[in-house]
Design an enzyme around this catalytic site. Sequence first.
Site, PDB file in Angstrom:
ATOM      1  NE  ARG A 242      -4.219  -1.550   0.052  1.00 31.42           N
ATOM      2  CZ  ARG A 242      -4.304  -2.633  -0.698  1.00 31.42           C
ATOM      3  NH1 ARG A 242      -3.290  -2.971  -1.492  1.00 31.42           N
ATOM      4  NH2 ARG A 242      -5.394  -3.392  -0.678  1.00 31.42           N
ATOM      5  CG  HIS A 290      -3.456  -0.886  -6.703  1.00 26.13           C
ATOM      6  ND1 HIS A 290      -3.681  -0.163  -5.558  1.00 26.13           N
ATOM      7  CD2 HIS A 290      -3.524  -2.193  -6.341  1.00 26.13           C
ATOM      8  CE1 HIS A 290      -3.892  -0.994  -4.545  1.00 26.13           C
ATOM      9  NE2 HIS A 290      -3.798  -2.236  -4.997  1.00 26.13           N
TER      10      HIS A 290
END
Length: 324
Positions: A242, A290
Amino acid sequence: MDRLIIASTIVLPPEAARSLSEGVAPHALELAAARSAKNLAVVAPDPLVLGAEVVFGQPHPDDVRAAPRLRWVHLSTAGYARYDVAAVRATLAARGAALTTSSGVYADPCAEHALAFLLSASRRLPECLENQRGPRGWPDAHVRSRSALLRGRRVLLLGFGAIGRRLAELLAPFEVELCVLRSRPRGDEPFRVVAREELGDAFAWADHVVSSLPEAEGTRRLVSAALLARMRPDAWFFNVGRGVTVDQAALIEALEARRIAGAYLDVTDPEPLPPDHPLWRAPGCVITPHSAGGRREEPMAQVEHFLANLRRFERGEPLVDRVI
């Protein structure tokens, strides 16, 4: 087991949707009006969730707290930060309810993505791509002299969950020297495990630092300016966890000052990363959107993971990827 009411808050392609509908039988499947095809989207509260005993997807945290009959939430993501708060934890604990994730779905693709990052950095593939786009020279001596082997390198893994464990398996043929940061060491790890207070020395030791850390209270900005300053000029940083686990301003500064060799990032803060963000232009920085957890079969894999856990739930067996 009695017939359950299962609410789904995700939009699935037809084949996966059919597999879910057939697989939950004999239980009742209800599709929430507030649904999303995007894993990381925060769906709006939905009255249908309030009547469910099981929820599959990304329910609004307020619905998780308010649903009186809720016994189990299975998330379609590996991350669970918005549910990892005191109010939700207390509600689930009071009901004896469980929260599971889909970490197992994303272990293979994220680990392979991280391995691709490591090999790309070692073999200087971005430099060759830039040359192909222009000026299309033949800098063989330059590229060869800067290329390295992954074999035998020192790799620090930040996080040793499903992704970290799978990456360690993929790295085994390369005979790398592994060191692992793990929140709860078990004592049976086949590699050296370091505590947080030892990270400075571990960052200085590593040729490659690979983070698969989730967003949690103890991980935000864990990769700090002080830790980045301990890295060697020829060391690389990689992140498939993250973006908020990294002090991004400090990373940009380190890249611009060329104090580290470069960074490969699948996650940033914020996401999507604005087109004018300085991280796009930082020297030695490669960014993927991502996409590390993605694969063509992702929706079907999500459904299969949930259904396998549903069978365990029916039998009263421990659930896979349980976090609460």
